[in-house]
Design a protein around this motif. Structure first.
Motif, PDB file in Angstrom:
ATOM      1  N   GLY A 259       7.293   2.230  -1.488  1.00 36.22           N
ATOM      2  CA  GLY A 259       5.981   2.661  -3.317  1.00 36.22           C
ATOM      3  C   GLY A 259       7.622   2.201  -4.642  1.00 36.22           C
ATOM      4  O   GLY A 259       8.082   2.759  -4.151  1.00 36.22           O
ATOM      5  N   SER A 260       6.848   2.104  -5.485  1.00 40.90           N
ATOM      6  CA  SER A 260       7.432   2.514  -6.319  1.00 40.90           C
ATOM      7  C   SER A 260       6.770   1.737  -7.669  1.00 40.90           C
ATOM      8  O   SER A 260       5.843   0.631  -7.603  1.00 40.90           O
ATOM      9  N   GLU A 261       6.810   2.137  -8.924  1.00 44.43           N
ATOM     10  CA  GLU A 261       6.415   1.718 -10.158  1.00 44.43           C
ATOM     11  C   GLU A 261       7.011   1.487 -11.235  1.00 44.43           C
ATOM     12  O   GLU A 261       8.322   1.665 -11.090  1.00 44.43           O
ATOM     13  N   LYS A 262       6.344   0.136 -12.022  1.00 49.80           N
ATOM     14  CA  LYS A 262       6.937  -0.502 -13.099  1.00 49.80           C
ATOM     15  C   LYS A 262       8.276  -1.298 -12.606  1.00 49.80           C
ATOM     16  O   LYS A 262       9.595  -0.669 -12.808  1.00 49.80           O
ATOM     17  N   ILE A 263       8.717  -1.644 -10.919  1.00 52.80           N
ATOM     18  CA  ILE A 263       9.576  -2.887 -10.781  1.00 52.80           C
ATOM     19  C   ILE A 263      10.168  -3.871 -11.616  1.00 52.80           C
ATOM     20  O   ILE A 263       8.792  -4.154 -11.863  1.00 52.80           O
ATOM     21  N   PRO A 264      10.495  -3.509 -11.531  1.00 53.74           N
ATOM     22  CA  PRO A 264      11.711  -4.658 -13.295  1.00 53.74           C
ATOM     23  C   PRO A 264      11.846  -6.485 -12.322  1.00 53.74           C
ATOM     24  O   PRO A 264      12.781  -5.954 -12.080  1.00 53.74           O
ATOM     25  N   ILE A 265      11.061  -6.570 -12.112  1.00 54.88           N
ATOM     26  CA  ILE A 265      11.163  -8.523 -11.119  1.00 54.88           C
ATOM     27  C   ILE A 265      11.762  -9.464 -12.346  1.00 54.88           C
ATOM     28  O   ILE A 265      11.067  -9.533 -13.380  1.00 54.88           O
ATOM     29  N   ARG A 266      13.212 -10.100 -12.166  1.00 56.10           N
ATOM     30  CA  ARG A 266      13.295 -11.193 -12.716  1.00 56.10           C
ATOM     31  C   ARG A 266      13.696 -12.456 -12.409  1.00 56.10           C
ATOM     32  O   ARG A 266      13.538 -12.861 -11.379  1.00 56.10           O
ATOM     33  N   PHE A 275       5.182  -3.405 -12.986  1.00 56.90           N
ATOM     34  CA  PHE A 275       3.749  -3.685 -11.584  1.00 56.90           C
ATOM     35  C   PHE A 275       4.097  -2.845 -10.639  1.00 56.90           C
ATOM     36  O   PHE A 275       6.043  -2.734 -10.688  1.00 56.90           O
ATOM     37  N   GLY A 276       3.579  -2.178  -9.643  1.00 55.28           N
ATOM     38  CA  GLY A 276       4.015  -1.154  -8.472  1.00 55.28           C
ATOM     39  C   GLY A 276       3.221  -1.844  -7.478  1.00 55.28           C
ATOM     40  O   GLY A 276       1.868  -2.335  -7.808  1.00 55.28           O
ATOM     41  N   PHE A 277       4.044  -0.562  -5.887  1.00 55.82           N
ATOM     42  CA  PHE A 277       2.495  -0.524  -5.105  1.00 55.82           C
ATOM     43  C   PHE A 277       3.088   1.235  -5.035  1.00 55.82           C
ATOM     44  O   PHE A 277       4.305   1.302  -5.115  1.00 55.82           O
ATOM     45  N   SER A 278       1.964   1.144  -3.833  1.00 55.87           N
ATOM     46  CA  SER A 278       2.781   2.360  -2.853  1.00 55.87           C
ATOM     47  C   SER A 278       2.056   1.806  -1.866  1.00 55.87           C
ATOM     48  O   SER A 278       0.576   1.898  -1.819  1.00 55.87           O
ATOM     49  N   PHE A 279       2.516   3.020  -0.257  1.00 55.51           N
ATOM     50  CA  PHE A 279       1.437   3.353   0.203  1.00 55.51           C
ATOM     51  C   PHE A 279       1.382   4.705   0.864  1.00 55.51           C
ATOM     52  O   PHE A 279       2.753   4.531   0.997  1.00 55.51           O
ATOM     53  N   LYS A 300      -2.185   1.659  -3.180  1.00 52.42           N
ATOM     54  CA  LYS A 300      -2.155   1.553  -4.546  1.00 52.42           C
ATOM     55  C   LYS A 300      -1.480   0.014  -4.364  1.00 52.42           C
ATOM     56  O   LYS A 300      -0.274  -0.234  -4.494  1.00 52.42           O
ATOM     57  N   VAL A 301      -1.961  -0.671  -5.551  1.00 50.59           N
ATOM     58  CA  VAL A 301      -1.772  -2.064  -6.112  1.00 50.59           C
ATOM     59  C   VAL A 301      -1.337  -1.888  -7.890  1.00 50.59           C
ATOM     60  O   VAL A 301      -2.690  -1.125  -8.465  1.00 50.59           O
ATOM     61  N   GLY A 302      -0.450  -2.002  -8.861  1.00 55.39           N
ATOM     62  CA  GLY A 302      -0.525  -1.227  -9.969  1.00 55.39           C
ATOM     63  C   GLY A 302      -1.507  -0.552 -10.053  1.00 55.39           C
ATOM     64  O   GLY A 302      -0.900   1.355  -9.006  1.00 55.39           O
ATOM     65  N   GLU A 303      -2.027   0.038 -10.554  1.00 56.81           N
ATOM     66  CA  GLU A 303      -3.165   0.746 -11.234  1.00 56.81           C
ATOM     67  C   GLU A 303      -3.991   1.226 -10.652  1.00 56.81           C
ATOM     68  O   GLU A 303      -5.092   2.084 -10.364  1.00 56.81           O
ATOM     69  N   ASP A 304      -4.750  -0.419  -9.253  1.00 55.78           N
ATOM     70  CA  ASP A 304      -6.015   0.159  -8.895  1.00 55.78           C
ATOM     71  C   ASP A 304      -5.597   0.582  -7.217  1.00 55.78           C
ATOM     72  O   ASP A 304      -4.404   0.968  -6.783  1.00 55.78           O
ATOM     73  N   THR A 305      -6.708   1.327  -6.793  1.00 57.13           N
ATOM     74  CA  THR A 305      -6.535   1.494  -5.333  1.00 57.13           C
ATOM     75  C   THR A 305      -7.241   1.144  -4.569  1.00 57.13           C
ATOM     76  O   THR A 305      -8.486   0.958  -4.391  1.00 57.13           O
ATOM     77  N   TRP A 306      -6.891  -0.037  -3.564  1.00 55.81           N
ATOM     78  CA  TRP A 306      -7.325  -0.924  -2.733  1.00 55.81           C
ATOM     79  C   TRP A 306      -7.756  -0.278  -2.151  1.00 55.81           C
ATOM     80  O   TRP A 306      -8.507  -0.820  -1.290  1.00 55.81           O
ATOM     81  N   LEU A 307      -7.226   0.891  -1.249  1.00 52.65           N
ATOM     82  CA  LEU A 307      -7.577   1.556   0.059  1.00 52.65           C
ATOM     83  C   LEU A 307      -7.553   3.349  -0.244  1.00 52.65           C
ATOM     84  O   LEU A 307      -6.476   3.094  -0.381  1.00 52.65           O
ATOM     85  N   GLU A 308      -8.549   3.986   0.252  1.00 51.28           N
ATOM     86  CA  GLU A 308      -8.475   5.559   0.070  1.00 51.28           C
ATOM     87  C   GLU A 308      -9.757   5.736   0.827  1.00 51.28           C
ATOM     88  O   GLU A 308     -10.425   5.211   1.217  1.00 51.28           O
ATOM     89  N   GLY A 309      -8.420   6.874   2.363  1.00 54.94           N
ATOM     90  CA  GLY A 309      -9.485   7.557   3.423  1.00 54.94           C
ATOM     91  C   GLY A 309      -9.191   8.277   3.884  1.00 54.94           C
ATOM     92  O   GLY A 309      -7.447   8.858   3.328  1.00 54.94           O
ATOM     93  N   SER A 310      -9.560   8.430   4.948  1.00 55.92           N
ATOM     94  CA  SER A 310      -9.337   9.781   5.289  1.00 55.92           C
ATOM     95  C   SER A 310     -10.065  10.093   6.818  1.00 55.92           C
ATOM     96  O   SER A 310     -10.835   9.560   7.079  1.00 55.92           O
ATOM     97  N   GLY A 311      -9.609  10.991   8.080  1.00 54.94           N
ATOM     98  CA  GLY A 311     -10.334  11.137   9.232  1.00 54.94           C
ATOM     99  C   GLY A 311      -9.894  11.832  10.184  1.00 54.94           C
ATOM    100  O   GLY A 311      -8.685  12.771   9.596  1.00 54.94           O
ATOM    101  N   LYS A 312     -10.836  11.679  11.159  1.00 48.26           N
ATOM    102  CA  LYS A 312      -9.930  12.614  12.251  1.00 48.26           C
ATOM    103  C   LYS A 312     -10.892  12.370  13.317  1.00 48.26           C
ATOM    104  O   LYS A 312     -11.831  11.535  13.323  1.00 48.26           O
ATOM    105  N   ILE A 313      -9.483  12.062  14.678  1.00 49.09           N
ATOM    106  CA  ILE A 313     -10.243  11.857  15.639  1.00 49.09           C
ATOM    107  C   ILE A 313     -10.030  13.519  16.874  1.00 49.09           C
ATOM    108  O   ILE A 313      -8.346  13.796  16.876  1.00 49.09           O
TER     109      ILE A 313
END
Length: 1007
Positions: A259-266, A275-279, A300-313
């Motif tokens: 991902g990246s933050e502040k992507i300058p799309i023209r 605008f940005g995103f990250s995984f 994350k999309v922009g400043e919002d965390t669309w999904l956040e989690g953790s776990g163990k198997i």
């Protein structure tokens, strides 16, 4: 001693010499110079383009190294190389194979540049290499489970990519674009333990002693793109690490950051809002502990965390594995995404609202894993152009229990063997004012149970021209999925549908369905639907019932499709239904309503099947028409359509009965599909070979349709072969009574035909497509005395009915004379002509003779039909047409005349009628009336015309105009009052004026 030592030295020198010779020969054969010659030759023979390369080292046992490698396309693509590599090499240690060690120390590519160019569908890099040969498809083999080496070996592999650059240019007019990638780095290292087999599953992880996969661990990748609408040129994080250090017992570690933050799309020379995103995720896998640990999962999309989690198997490779994974946080705001799209020019797309996919929890063992979660949406709104999708409420709670290790095959009872139970509750969705609520419960022990409620569904939003608000309730249930019961209730308000250029009125629907769906052989393999009840009612906006349907039956969906309806009933209230229908249907049904009444009832059974061998249709349909007093109409059919597609239709039985079986129509036979070279068929693609009979049989006078009574036996036997229809019209001493109005009574209209006998042959040819003009009118063609006449095949003893001009008075249109019937004639229909000859009618104490009466039917088009009739009137007494009080005032009412009429176009008969009427005997009173019709009445003309006696009247009608000539007899007074040629003539009187003056003159007799 000295000699022995010398001999030893000589042997050693020989061995050293051999070794030195081998060493020298190897280096003479495998060096950078010979490698350059060999590589140049290989590239020249294997490429269509040009290649350049410098060989730095070349060894059979230890590898090779190249520098400044360049590959050029053909000259039509220019002089720039497609591929450039600063350094390319592979290092290995072949002698270690003796010790069971397969070692490729490093494969490296440094400074790779790809310059790809496209024109149409062709690429420049494809011109570097010759076209490949198509290989025959490989036979499918059973997949391998492991690979065996049979001797203990270990492997070492290193791979390295640095400073990779990629350029792509596409030259396709308006679709042209360019793209690029810079800064890609990849490091791969694999070192294994000794092994004799390689398992093709997760057990292969145990063979790994050291593993490294590092994609851009530090620097970023720069991605660029440019076309006619916009572009992008920005660095992105693209880190992927998957590694196991040498000798480590902790297992594997993996890390991802994209991902990246502040992507300058023209877009369109406009730079979008930042605008940005990250995984991201961190993952540890321990093959020894059989444990997987997930940390820091984030999308994350922009400043919002669309999904956040953790776990163990834990113990993921064993039967007692335990899962504990969770999505703890989810916030999806659509407004920032919408603002970004607007900033780059996508103004037709708008989004707002907030949604959440959390929490989601997965816990339990492999045999009983539970996954549950929630979905929430609040004030969601999507607009694409003029279309709006509004979801103000979205709620769903779900709970799933699975067994991922289940090895059971899907079946009709359990289509999802891995699913032990599923619960969906608190479902509520509001979409564009449409509301959906309900829930689902399922377990393998108790089966499924679904309940859904739909409300305020606007049909016009999805079907153009339709409208109405629908609501429905659905309950589906069963012990398992092999047999599902369904109960559906449906309602609609203000339903409207289009037809032709009109629309229906507002229809209110209320219906329901109860059915059982069978899946007996395989999962979701629906083979049969048992409908216990299907009902539908249509009402007007005032609540009046317009139509009602009720049926039950079976639908088979196996190899042979079967539709079997039982006790199907359709009731139509035409008085309420017709106003609801579109104009085109209203115009069709209004005349039917006037004929059949306000109600129509249809009921019966119907069976239809279609398979590989053909189709079968059977049924029995009852018809109830109270308005026509037909309460027991019944249509029975049994027919087969053989072949696929059908080449033959076999009708075993087609029967229609009504009025306690007094009326019956039966037919049977076959319809054969026309072959090449056969005459054009008369019924679509089929040529008929049918026989049938239409019969009316009633030993006593019985009512049929409203106002029609019948006694006797009448009917028609026919055969239909190809384009030929022939048979006989038969009647045996039949009586027919037609009445309307209130009978008995002053307004009663009644006509009675007594003693009708007939045996008339007919033959019609459907292949006639044009009506030839074969009839020519002749006004001087008169009926002479018959002489000897053949026995008639059409007779009526007597015809009685209402007086033609005196209301409430009976009149004998024909009556028998001695032993002769009141009407007799010879009729025959053949070659598409109706011929009537030797017509004789006894009426008004006189006779009417007819001869050479022809109707040319031809192709059956009324506008092209033609006719010709010649009649002679002999001694009929016109006084009998007058009221009884007027008859004594008439001295002589006897008339003798000849009548010829002919014409074409029965579609508009009056303007196309030609008529010649010659009266050669008429009494003085009726003669004076004829004068009054044609000549204006005043004192002088009445005195002059009254002094003459009418000798003859000739009347001709042509093209809607009446021409008349009245000839007078000579008398003593006529020598004083002279008329030119002793006649009065009237030229070109419009037919309407003639009829009006004739009506006025007749009324003088009725006063």
């Amino acid at each position: 001693m000295a000699s022995d030592f010398l001999q030893y030295l000589k042997k050693k020198k020989l061995r050293f010499g051999i070794i030195a010779g081998i060493f020298l020969f190897y280096h003479l054969l495998f060096n950078s110079f010979t490698g350059q010659i060999l590589i140049d030759k290989i590239l020249t023979s294997s490429l269509t383009g040009k290649a350049e390369v410098n060989v730095r080292s070349f060894s059979l046992f230890y590898g090779f190294r190249f520098s400044d490698l360049k590959l050029y396309p053909t000259t039509d693509w220019g002089q720039k190389p497609v591929v450039q590599i600063k350094e390319l090499g592979i290092s290995y240690n072949l002698p270690l194979l003796i010790l069971g060690r397969l070692k490729i120390s490093k494969i490296f590519i440094h400074g790779l540049e790809l310059d790809l160019q496209q024109r149409g569908v062709n690429w420049n890099i494809s011109s570097v290499f010759p076209p490949g040969e198509e290989k025959p498809p490989e036979e499918l083999k059973e997949p391998l489970k492991e690979i065996r080496t049979y001797i203990p070996v270990s492997a070492y592999l290193g791979f390295e990519l640095k400073d990779i650059r990629l350029k792509v240019r596409s030259e396709n007019g308006a679709k042209s674009y360019s793209a690029g990638l810079e800064g890609l780095e990849l490091e791969f290292l694999l070192d294994t333990n000794r092994f004799t087999k390689i398992p093709l599953d997760l057990a292969a992880l145990d063979l790994i002693d050291e593993l490294k996969i590092r994609l851009n661990p530090e620097n970023q990748v720069k991605i660029s793109f440019q076309d006619s609408s916009g572009g992008l040129d920005h660095p992105f994080r693209s880190t992927l690490i998957w590694e196991k250090l040498e000798g480590s017992k902790e297992g594997f570690h993996s890390r991802l950051d994209l991902g990246s933050e502040k992507i300058p799309i023209r877009v369109s020379n406009r730079v979008g809002a930042p605008f940005g995103f990250s995984f991201k995720y961190d993952l540890d896998v321990s093959p020894e502990k059989k444990e997987l640990l997930l940390r820091n999962l984030e999308w994350k999309v922009g400043e919002d965390t669309w999904l956040e989690g953790s776990g163990k198997i834990s113990d993921f490779a064993g039967d007692s594995g335990q899962v504990n994974l969770a999505i703890q946080k989810s916030k999806i705001r659509l407004t920032p995404l919408s603002d970004f799209l607007h900033s780059i020019g996508f103004n037709s797309i708008s989004m707002s609202g907030e949604a959440s996919l959390a929490p989601i929890l997965a816990e339990g063992g492999w045999e009983n894993l539970r996954i549950l979660g929630e979905i929430r949406g609040n004030a969601l709104d999507f607009r694409v152009g003029k279309k709006r999708h509004s979801i103000p409420v979205l709620n769903l709670d779900w709970d799933l229990r699975v067994n991922p290790q289940s090895e059971n095959d899907p079946g009709p009872r359990v289509p999802f063997p891995w699913m032990k139970a599923f619960i969906c509750k608190n479902l509520k969705v509001i979409y564009n004012d449409i509301q959906l609520e309900g829930g689902l419960q399922y377990s393998q022990a108790e089966g499924p149970n679904l309940n859904l409620k739909l409300d305020n569904f606007g049909l016009g939003d999805y079907l153009n021209g339709y409208s109405g608000k629908f609501s429905a309730e659905l309950n589906a249930f069963g012990k398992d999925f092999s047999e599902l019961g369904a109960d559906l209730k449906l309602k609609a308000k203000a339903f409207r549908f289009p037809m032709a250029r009109g629309n229906s009125g507002n229809i209110y629907l209320d219906g329901g369905l109860k059915a059982i769906f069978h899946f007996p052989k395989k999962a979701w393999g629906l083979e049969e639907i048992l409908v216990s009840n299907l009902n539908l009612e249509a009402r007007s906006s005032e609540g009046n019932l317009a139509a009602k349907l009720n049926t039950a039956g079976k639908i088979g969906l196996g190899e042979t499709f079967v539709l079997d309806l039982k006790k199907a009933g359709l009731d139509l209230e035409l008085e309420h239904l017709v106003p609801l229908l579109p104009l085109s249907l209203r115009e069709t049904l209004i005349p039917v309503r006037n004929q059949v009444g306000k109600k129509i009832g249809l009921n019966g059974d119907f069976f239809y099947s279609i398979g590989n061998s053909g189709q079968n249709i059977q049924g029995s349909l009852g018809v109830d028409l109270p308005g026509m007093e037909m309460r027991d109409g019944k249509l029975s059919v049994d027919m087969k359509m053989l072949g696929s597609p059908s080449s033959k239709i076999q009708i075993d039985r087609l029967e229609l009965t009504a009025f306690s079986k007094k009326l019956s129509l039966t037919t049977n036979g076959e319809l054969l599909k026309a072959k090449k070279g056969d005459p054009p068929p008369s019924m679509g693609e089929f040529s008929p070979n049918l026989k049938g009979e239409l019969k009316l049989l009633s030993p006593t006078e019985s009512g049929l349709i409203k106002g029609l009574f019948f006694k006797g036996e009448a009917g028609m036997k026919f055969s239909w072969l190809g384009n030929s229809i022939q048979g006989n019209l038969i009647s045996r001493n039949s009586n027919i009574l037609l009445q309307s109005g209130i009978c008995p009574g002053y307004d009663c209209k009644l006509y009675k035909i007594d003693g009708w006998n007939a045996d008339v042959p007919f033959h019609h040819d459907l292949s006639v497509k044009e009506t030839k003009n074969l009839i020519e009118g002749n006004k001087r063609k008169f009926v002479m005395n018959y002489g000897r006449t053949p026995a008639p095949n059409f007779t009526i003893r007597q015809i009685i009915g209402n007086h033609p001009s005196l209301k409430g008075t009976p009149f004998e249109y024909s009556r028998p004379k001695a032993d002769s019937p009141g009407l007799s004639a010879n009729l025959e229909y053949s070659e598409n002509y109706l011929r009537m000859d030797y017509l004789k009618v006894y009426t008004l104490d006189g006779e009417i003779w007819g001869k050479d009466m022809i109707v040319n039917v031809g192709s059956g088009d009324p506008e092209k039909m033609e006719y010709s009739v010649s009649l002679r009137v002999k001694d009929i007494d016109l006084k009998q047409l007058l009221p009884a009080k007027t008859q004594p005032k008439i001295d002589d009412g006897k008339v003798k005349a000849d009548l010829n009429l002919w014409g074409r176009n029965l579609g508009d008969p009056i303007p196309n009628l030609n008529l010649f009427f010659s009266i050669y005997q008429i009494g003085d009173d009726f003669g004076k009336s004829a004068i009054n019709i044609f000549a204006p009445s005043n004192i002088l003309t009445d005195f002059i015309y009254g002094s003459y006696a009418v000798d003859k009247i000739e009347l001709e009608l042509s093209k809607g105009l009446v021409y008349a000539v009245i000839l007078f007899k000579r008398s003593v007074l006529s020598s004083i009052l002279k008329l030119e040629d002793n006649q009065v003539s009237q030229q070109r009187m419009p037919l309407a004026n003639f009829l009006k003056r004739a009506q006025n003159e007749i009324e003088t007799f009725n006063q």
